[in-house]
Design a protein around this motif. Structure first.
Motif, short mmCIF file in Angstrom:
data_model
loop_
_atom_site.label_atom_id
_atom_site.label_comp_id
_atom_site.label_asym_id
_atom_site.label_seq_id
_atom_site.Cartn_x
_atom_site.Cartn_y
_atom_site.Cartn_z
N THR A 89 0.97 -0.87 -0.16
CA THR A 89 -0.24 -0.26 0.02
C THR A 89 1.00 0.98 -0.01
O THR A 89 1.89 1.40 0.56
CB THR A 89 -0.59 0.04 0.79
OG1 THR A 89 -2.01 1.18 0.80
CG2 THR A 89 -0.12 0.07 2.70
N ASP A 93 -0.71 4.38 1.30
CA ASP A 93 -0.98 5.18 2.30
C ASP A 93 -0.45 4.92 3.38
O ASP A 93 -0.64 3.93 3.94
CB ASP A 93 -2.10 4.52 2.57
CG ASP A 93 -3.40 5.68 3.18
OD1 ASP A 93 -2.86 6.05 3.54
OD2 ASP A 93 -4.99 5.19 3.67
N GLU A 148 -2.42 4.00 6.58
CA GLU A 148 -3.10 2.52 6.75
C GLU A 148 -1.79 1.23 6.24
O GLU A 148 -1.21 0.50 7.44
CB GLU A 148 -2.74 2.14 5.12
CG GLU A 148 -3.93 0.92 5.00
CD GLU A 148 -3.97 0.27 3.76
OE1 GLU A 148 -4.41 -1.12 3.79
OE2 GLU A 148 -4.04 0.99 2.96
N ARG A 149 -0.05 1.76 6.55
CA ARG A 149 0.90 1.47 6.97
C ARG A 149 1.06 1.61 7.86
O ARG A 149 1.45 0.32 8.47
CB ARG A 149 2.33 1.52 5.91
CG ARG A 149 2.44 1.16 4.04
CD ARG A 149 3.66 2.23 3.67
NE ARG A 149 3.76 1.53 2.63
CZ ARG A 149 4.64 1.63 1.91
NH1 ARG A 149 6.11 1.91 2.62
NH2 ARG A 149 5.00 1.18 0.81
#
Length: 110
Positions: A3, A5, A8-9
């Motif tokens: 990902t 983003d 999100e990580r």
């Protein structure tokens, strides 16, 4: 890594850390339960019944080792001590004899 983003990580990394922490806690609990597992009742009773006997045997062994130590002090020949060492069966006896051999060899060097 899949990902782009960043939020999100961070969430994924946080979840991974939490899982690792839980796994460590479970491992610690498992170790604690094994380490402090109560003994079975029958074995504890056997130990109590055999305790005076084992203590008596230990005292007899200590007296025998003390007698052997006095006997070894009287011996001044390394070859005789080596013969005793080869004939000895118990670890503690061999330990005393090896110490006597080392002592004699040190005296010979001096």
């Amino acid at each position: 890594e899949a990902t782009v983003d960043l939020a999100e990580r961070r969430q994924i990394r946080s979840a991974i850390r939490e899982l690792q922490r839980q796994e460590l806690e479970w491992d610690e609990e498992a170790l604690a339960s094994k380490r402090f597992r109560p003994e079975r009742g029958s074995h504890r009773q056997d130990d109590k019944e055999n305790w005076p006997r084992s203590r008596r045997l230990e005292e007899e062994q200590q007296m025998a080792l003390a007698a052997l130590s006095r006997q070894l002090e009287a011996i001044t020949d390394v070859e005789e001590l080596t013969k005793l060492l080869r004939a000895a069966g118990e670890y503690e006896e061999r330990k005393l004899i090896r110490a006597a051999i080392r002592k004699l060899r040190a005296e010979e060097v001096e």
